[in-house]
Design an enzyme around this catalytic site. Sequence first.
Site, PDB file in Angstrom:
ATOM      1  N   ASP A 179      -2.089   5.260 -32.771  1.00 24.79           N
ATOM      2  CA  ASP A 179      -1.347   4.787 -31.597  1.00 24.79           C
ATOM      3  C   ASP A 179      -1.027   5.973 -30.705  1.00 24.79           C
ATOM      4  O   ASP A 179      -0.574   7.033 -31.184  1.00 24.79           O
ATOM      5  CB  ASP A 179      -0.047   4.101 -32.038  1.00 24.79           C
ATOM      6  CG  ASP A 179       0.640   3.397 -30.889  1.00 24.79           C
ATOM      7  OD1 ASP A 179       0.248   2.270 -30.563  1.00 24.79           O
ATOM      8  OD2 ASP A 179       1.568   3.997 -30.299  1.00 24.79           O
ATOM      9  N   ASN A 213       2.167   4.989 -18.176  1.00 29.00           N
ATOM     10  CA  ASN A 213       1.853   3.924 -17.218  1.00 29.00           C
ATOM     11  C   ASN A 213       2.957   3.757 -16.187  1.00 29.00           C
ATOM     12  O   ASN A 213       2.697   3.599 -14.984  1.00 29.00           O
ATOM     13  CB  ASN A 213       1.629   2.600 -17.953  1.00 29.00           C
ATOM     14  CG  ASN A 213       0.189   2.433 -18.409  1.00 29.00           C
ATOM     15  OD1 ASN A 213      -0.713   3.084 -17.904  1.00 29.00           O
ATOM     16  ND2 ASN A 213      -0.021   1.569 -19.384  1.00 29.00           N
ATOM     17  N   ASP A 215      -5.465   4.540 -17.886  1.00 26.69           N
ATOM     18  CA  ASP A 215      -6.850   4.256 -18.272  1.00 26.69           C
ATOM     19  C   ASP A 215      -7.625   5.533 -18.545  1.00 26.69           C
ATOM     20  O   ASP A 215      -8.442   5.598 -19.472  1.00 26.69           O
ATOM     21  CB  ASP A 215      -7.541   3.452 -17.161  1.00 26.69           C
ATOM     22  CG  ASP A 215      -7.017   2.031 -17.058  1.00 26.69           C
ATOM     23  OD1 ASP A 215      -6.331   1.581 -18.001  1.00 26.69           O
ATOM     24  OD2 ASP A 215      -7.286   1.375 -16.031  1.00 26.69           O
ATOM     25  N   GLU A 261      -2.949   0.496 -26.448  1.00 26.75           N
ATOM     26  CA  GLU A 261      -3.140   1.920 -26.730  1.00 26.75           C
ATOM     27  C   GLU A 261      -3.389   2.189 -28.203  1.00 26.75           C
ATOM     28  O   GLU A 261      -3.234   3.318 -28.672  1.00 26.75           O
ATOM     29  CB  GLU A 261      -1.915   2.715 -26.254  1.00 26.75           C
ATOM     30  CG  GLU A 261      -0.649   2.494 -27.054  1.00 26.75           C
ATOM     31  CD  GLU A 261       0.172   1.314 -26.557  1.00 26.75           C
ATOM     32  OE1 GLU A 261       1.386   1.290 -26.845  1.00 26.75           O
ATOM     33  OE2 GLU A 261      -0.385   0.425 -25.881  1.00 26.75           O
TER      34      GLU A 261
END
Length: 465
Positions: free
Chosen positions: A343, A351, A360, A386
Amino acid sequence: MVACMVARIWLGRADHHFLLMNAPYMFVSIGTPILIVVGTIRHRPPHLAGWLILAAAQLLYAVGDGMTVFDDWLGDFLEPTPADVVYFVYYALAVTAILIFIRRRAPGWDLPSGVDALIIACSAGLLTWVYLVNPLTSDSELPLAAKLTESAYPVLDLMLLILAIRLVMGAGTRGPVLYLMITSLVLMFGADLLYAVLGVVTGEATSAAWLDTVWMASLGLLAMAALHPGIRTFDQRTATAIPDASPGRLVLLAIAVLMAPAVQMIEHLRGEDLSVPLASASCAVMFLLVLARMAGLITSQRQAAVTDGLTGLRTRRAFEETLAVECRRASRNGYEAGLLVIDVDHFKRVNDTYGHPAGDRILREVADRLAANARAGSVVGRYGGEEFVVLAPHTSPAALRAFAERIRTAVAGLPVKADDDMLLAVTVSVGAATGTDPEELLRVADAALYEAKAAGRNRSVLAAS
């Protein structure tokens, strides 16, 4: 361009001097390579090679035009002439320039579009042979050299047209530059086709002013394409192809495939049966190309079904199927499979702070680092958001612990470029487990991941056996 076209038509209606009548055409012909260079210098596209080679090709074309006008002025001449040699070199350079544009615009060689272009090429080649090349070569009054020269032009024009179709059907940016260039090539092909039909097959005069205006329009549109600022992005590489099987493309391919039997029927109705070997070979080649196209389409669909669109890794469903197969194999052969659940730490913060494009980029870079540092035989997938997973077949707990730590340090070792001006430190937490039951493996590795995150993140934890 328009003024010269009007002047050419007006001068052609009166009994003016031959060189004066051709002056507007030569003005456009000579001006085209100059304007291509002007547009290239003015807009400075990132890749100059294609445009400069195209300018050199058009310069040779202008030289060939000048030599042809001079030959026509002096009187009758028999091909091949020095102008024909210049024109042939022009074709070689023009093909090279278009191939450069295709290569830069498309990811790889964009094989599906290449197969589509070959299907259309076979159909167009059949028409060219039946209605142009064969009538030319069967003319017994022409010497062999003249037959070969006159037959070469339809073939070379067809080659340019097929490359133009390849340019349209392939990946890359759309816009005025592409449409102007394609229209220019289509007009050039049409004018040369009319010249061959009127001047050679039917024996009619080929010095009509209206035919010159078509060539002038073709040259002028090419110059307009080079003068447009869109040349800065015309050959920019794209990672996204155009729709692979759009209705328009399918209709075009259907027409091309049906052309061989249609020509055979037309020739039969005219009482001039088409050569059976030629028709059979054309149908066979296009049939095989269609099969190859279908195979490629099925392969790409399968690939899309198992590949994550953002990272290029296995999708969750594809990974789970692979994990189940490997666990059955491990249970049957008496060894254990290893699983890493990974993770990205504090990804939501990235973000929220830098936006989803930055997020991204980070996901793609993390995926690349995972794939680059995976063991031989490992399978890497994106499990969602993620979160990533890595399957390590036939591994021991100690080897899996070392593998998990290598993955963690590989991600954290270098910052990631979030945008053109921002580098971010990125870390991951890793949960590891070994076993032979896929559901249990996922559950235990996920628990180890949360243990790593609870312990402060940027660490790997191996679940207890």
